[in-house]
Design an enzyme around this catalytic site. Structure first.
Site, PDB file in Angstrom:
ATOM      1  N   GLU A 166       0.772  -1.145   0.060  1.00  8.45           N
ATOM      2  CA  GLU A 166       0.105  -0.051   0.120  1.00  8.45           C
ATOM      3  C   GLU A 166       0.840   1.319  -0.124  1.00  8.45           C
ATOM      4  OE1 GLU A 166      -2.792  -0.194   3.143  1.00  8.45           O
ATOM      5  OE2 GLU A 166      -4.175  -1.719   2.218  1.00  8.45           O
ATOM      6  N   GLU A 355      -5.713  -8.102   1.132  1.00 11.22           N
ATOM      7  CA  GLU A 355      -6.403  -8.116   2.344  1.00 11.22           C
ATOM      8  C   GLU A 355      -7.791  -7.838   2.309  1.00 11.22           C
ATOM      9  OE1 GLU A 355      -4.264  -5.073   4.644  1.00 11.22           O
ATOM     10  OE2 GLU A 355      -2.156  -5.949   4.166  1.00 11.22           O
TER      11      GLU A 355
HETATM   12  C1  FCB Z   1      -4.010  -2.057   5.622  1.00 10.03           C
HETATM   13  C2  FCB Z   1      -2.778  -2.385   6.290  1.00 10.03           C
HETATM   14  C3  FCB Z   1      -2.594  -3.675   7.274  1.00 10.03           C
HETATM   15  C4  FCB Z   1      -3.642  -3.535   8.307  1.00 10.03           C
HETATM   16  C5  FCB Z   1      -4.890  -3.014   7.702  1.00 10.03           C
HETATM   17  C6  FCB Z   1      -6.022  -2.829   8.646  1.00 10.03           C
HETATM   18  O1  FCB Z   1      -4.103  -0.906   5.147  1.00 10.03           O
HETATM   19  O2  FCB Z   1      -1.920  -2.762   5.213  1.00 10.03           O
HETATM   20  O3  FCB Z   1      -1.239  -3.392   7.880  1.00 10.03           O
HETATM   21  O4  FCB Z   1      -3.219  -2.191   9.293  1.00 10.03           O
HETATM   22  O5  FCB Z   1      -5.161  -2.001   6.907  1.00 10.03           O
END
Ligand code: FCB
Length: 448
Positions: A166, A355
């Site tokens: 990210e 994620e």
């Molecule tokens: C994302 C991150 C991860 C975690 C989630 C909730 O932005 O990559 O490390 O904190 O959010």
């Protein structure tokens, strides 16, 4: 909805990150990271929490990988702590740090879990921040040095690599808003940091491809569906600018489209940091991209927000949907929209959702955690991933954020995202109802 609906080659997993889980912040030769420094600054982290111990993954990785196995999760994504490998960021490597990841990879394989590695999940060595960190173009060669060491050690066993986690978040929160490490602010920090992060994807991507010939090389991108608050023209325009910043800033240069300057004029400021030839160094043909989605944003025009002239409306103001502990609206359609959006670019070969997850308050009662909101969140998001898949979009995998409760950056330990509950006093683990559900969902041979 059953696992088979997604097809037999769909990749299932769970994601984590070094700084959020490992602890052992100064053990076995590890150097300090920018997050070690940042968590010591007053008022930066909720409740003054730090991650010196976190979920103690450095010592408990065997127990935690056993959970991955027990829940039938075939892939485990983790990140490598750069200052554990290179305490001063560059120069002499710390053998004990490399040994740790060696053992971790072996432990995964012993449990028939495939390790997926993120090289940079935000914990830059403090020694490199002292030289400007991501604002210094030398970060490209620093990161190559780090990547080569890690690849050299585990390339025989690790076949999925992600360069950055990210970039929008670590450059935006860390170098513009100052709410994440290293706590810098303003465009004069953000623009160079962003440009160097964009260049790092190609630079380190190329290195990985040559060092690890049969690897799948990717990088991960945060993304959220962006909706204008009204259909008035100025809100629609504001949403376009927000989309350029939140969703397009890093993927488009990588795909050879360039920075989305047309839709967010302020990005022209990046050009000051571009050198001759950068246009051809930015693009890289990743084997896959990871998209990471949690919510959507509703955006309104605002004269008061400099550059962007847009602001995000609070989740509460939007209506009846549930809101997580992060203040994020539960909006499952957003994950479908993002798969569609990223899949519509030419030359995106494969999308994995690397994620997706949610933080809700958990309570332990009689040794159980009945986290039904999280369970419902996961099911409703997966249903949208399936919808995308069934429409023929090129999504090929899904990873839950995250295995165990851990250190959630500026939120400290309050925001719990795990499939496995952690008591941070005792480090005792309890598989939550959501974890049990995911495990049953993934089980090929469910008990009858
Ligand atoms: C994302 C991150 C991860 C975690 C989630 C909730 O932005 O990559 O490390 O904190 O959010």
């Amino acid at each position: 909805m059953v696992k088979a609906d997604f097809g037999s080659d769909f990749q299932w997993g769970v994601s984590s990150a070094a700084f959020q889980t490992e602890g052992a912040w100064n053990i076995h030769g590890k150097g300090p990271s920018i997050w070690d420094t940042f968590t010591r600054r007053k008022g930066k982290i909720k409740n003054g929490h730090h991650a010196d111990v976190a979920s103690d993954f450095y010592h408990r990785y065997q127990e935690d990988i056993a959970f991955v196995k027990k829940l039938h999760i075939p892939n485990f994504r983790f990140s490598v702590s750069w200052p554990r490998i290179l305490p001063a960021g560059i120069g002499s490597p710390n053998t004990k740090g490399l040994d740790f990841y060696d053992r971790l990879v072996d432990c995964c394989l012993q449990h028939e879990v495939d390790p997926w590695v993120t090289l940079y999940h935000w914990d830059l060595p403090q020694a490199l921040q002292d030289k400007g960190g991501w604002t210094n173009r030398d970060v490209l060669s620093w990161m190559e040095e780090f990547a080569a060491l890690v690849a050299g050690r585990i390339r025989d066993r690790v076949k999925h690599w992600m360069v950055l986690n990210e970039p929008t978040v670590f450059t935006g929160a860390g170098y513009f808003f100052g709410v994440h490490a290293p706590g810098l602010t303003g465009l004069r920090n953000f623009f160079p940091a962003a440009h160097h992060a964009a260049l790092a994807m190609g630079r380190v991507g190329r290195l990985l491809r040559s060092e690890v010939p049969d690897a799948a090389v990717g990088s991960t991108f945060s993304c959220s569906g962006i909706h204008p608050a009204t259909n008035r023209r100025r809100d629609v325009e504001a949403a376009k600018r927000a989309d350029a910043l939140i969703n397009r800033l890093f993927i488009e240069p990588v795909l050879g489209i360039g920075y989305p300057v047309m839709d967010l004029k302020a990005l022209k400021g990046i050009e000051k940091y571009m050198q001759a030839g950068d246009d051809s160094l930015l693009p890289f043909d990743f084997d896959f991209i990871g998209i990471q989605n949690y919510t959507r944003e509703v955006v309104r025009h605002s004269y008061f927000v400099p550059y962007l002239k847009a602001r995000i409306c609070s989740a509460k103001s939007r209506g009846a949907r549930p809101i997580t502990d992060m203040g994020w609206e539960v909006y499952p359609e957003s994950i479908y929209d993002m798969i569609k959006k990223f899949g519509a670019y030419p030359n995106v070969p494969k999308i994995y959702v690397t994620e997706n997850g949610s933080a809700f308050p958990d309570t332990v009662a009689n040794g159980e955690v009945a986290d039904l909101q999280r369970l419902k969140y996961l099911q409703s998001h997966l249903a949208q991933v399936l919808r995308a898949k069934q429409e023929g979009l090129n999504v090929h995998g899904y990873f839950v954020w995250t295995l165990t409760d851990n250190f959630e950056w500026a939120e400290g330990y309050d925001a719990r995202f795990g499939l496995v509950h952690v008591d941070f006093q005792t480090q005792q683990r309890i598989v939550k109802a959501s974890g049990k559900w995911y495990g049953t969902f993934l089980d090929d041979q469910p008990a009858t």
